[in-house]
Scaffold this active site. Structure first.
Site, PDB file in Angstrom:
ATOM      1  N   CYS A  69       0.885  -1.163   0.000  1.00 24.74           N
ATOM      2  CA  CYS A  69       0.000   0.000   0.000  1.00 24.74           C
ATOM      3  C   CYS A  69       0.921   1.211   0.000  1.00 24.74           C
ATOM      4  O   CYS A  69       2.118   1.068  -0.255  1.00 24.74           O
ATOM      5  CB  CYS A  69      -0.991  -0.020   1.167  1.00 24.74           C
ATOM      6  SG  CYS A  69      -0.297   0.178   2.819  1.00 24.74           S
ATOM      7  N   HIS A 102      14.724 -14.832  11.300  1.00 19.88           N
ATOM      8  CA  HIS A 102      14.499 -14.810  12.747  1.00 19.88           C
ATOM      9  C   HIS A 102      13.035 -14.898  13.147  1.00 19.88           C
ATOM     10  O   HIS A 102      12.730 -15.356  14.245  1.00 19.88           O
ATOM     11  CB  HIS A 102      15.102 -13.549  13.367  1.00 19.88           C
ATOM     12  CG  HIS A 102      16.597 -13.551  13.349  1.00 19.88           C
ATOM     13  ND1 HIS A 102      17.336 -12.609  14.013  1.00 19.88           N
ATOM     14  CD2 HIS A 102      17.498 -14.376  12.747  1.00 19.88           C
ATOM     15  CE1 HIS A 102      18.620 -12.849  13.822  1.00 19.88           C
ATOM     16  NE2 HIS A 102      18.748 -13.906  13.047  1.00 19.88           N
TER      17      HIS A 102
END
Length: 149
Positions: A69, A102
């Site tokens: 967006c 991670h």
């Protein structure tokens, strides 16, 4: 093709050109692209597009998702409301690599009014080329998942 090589892309009206450039880029790298975003510039609602893409990932229909967006923030917030989604907004390749390594992110959000096309493609490559490291990070991802209720 397995779902691990299927990727859903969506955006609101603000990010159509960048989403289309990313779709071409990702397809050239062997991914089956499922582009569910708008194609005309009329104003649309980013929560609808973020949730629709997230549902494709959460259901297993697509292995990963990329959403866009204007800032990447609003659509990311909507996607993260869908159970099983871990989406991060990234404006640099390092963060995109880290959310996969991670945080085991399964979706990436980019702000089309924040980064240009060249950087966006670098961010996408970093996201797609990274793999989850597991170990201590697995414990933390499990803790995030437990918050879903």
């Amino acid at each position: 093709m397995s779902t691990s090589k299927r990727i859903v892309l969506s955006s609101d009206h603000a990010a159509i050109p960048l989403r289309q450039a990313i779709a071409t880029h990702v397809a050239a790298r062997g991914w089956e692209v499922v582009d569910i975003g708008p194609v005309t510039p009329e104003s649309t609602h980013y929560p609808d597009h973020g949730a629709a893409a997230a549902r494709r990932v959460a259901s297993g229909d697509c292995g990963l998702g990329i959403i866009l967006c204007g800032t990447g923030q609003g659509i990311m917030m909507a996607a993260n409301k869908i159970k099983g989604i871990r989406c991060g907004v990234c404006s640099d390749a390092f963060s995109a690599r880290m959310i996969r390594q991670h945080n085991d992110a399964n979706m990436l959000s980019i702000g089309a009014r924040v980064v240009g096309e060249g950087l966006a493609l670098d961010i996408v490559d970093a996201f797609l080329n990274a793999t989850f490291e597991g170990g201590r990070h697995g414990t933390r991802v499990d803790m995030i998942t437990a918050l879903e209720g």
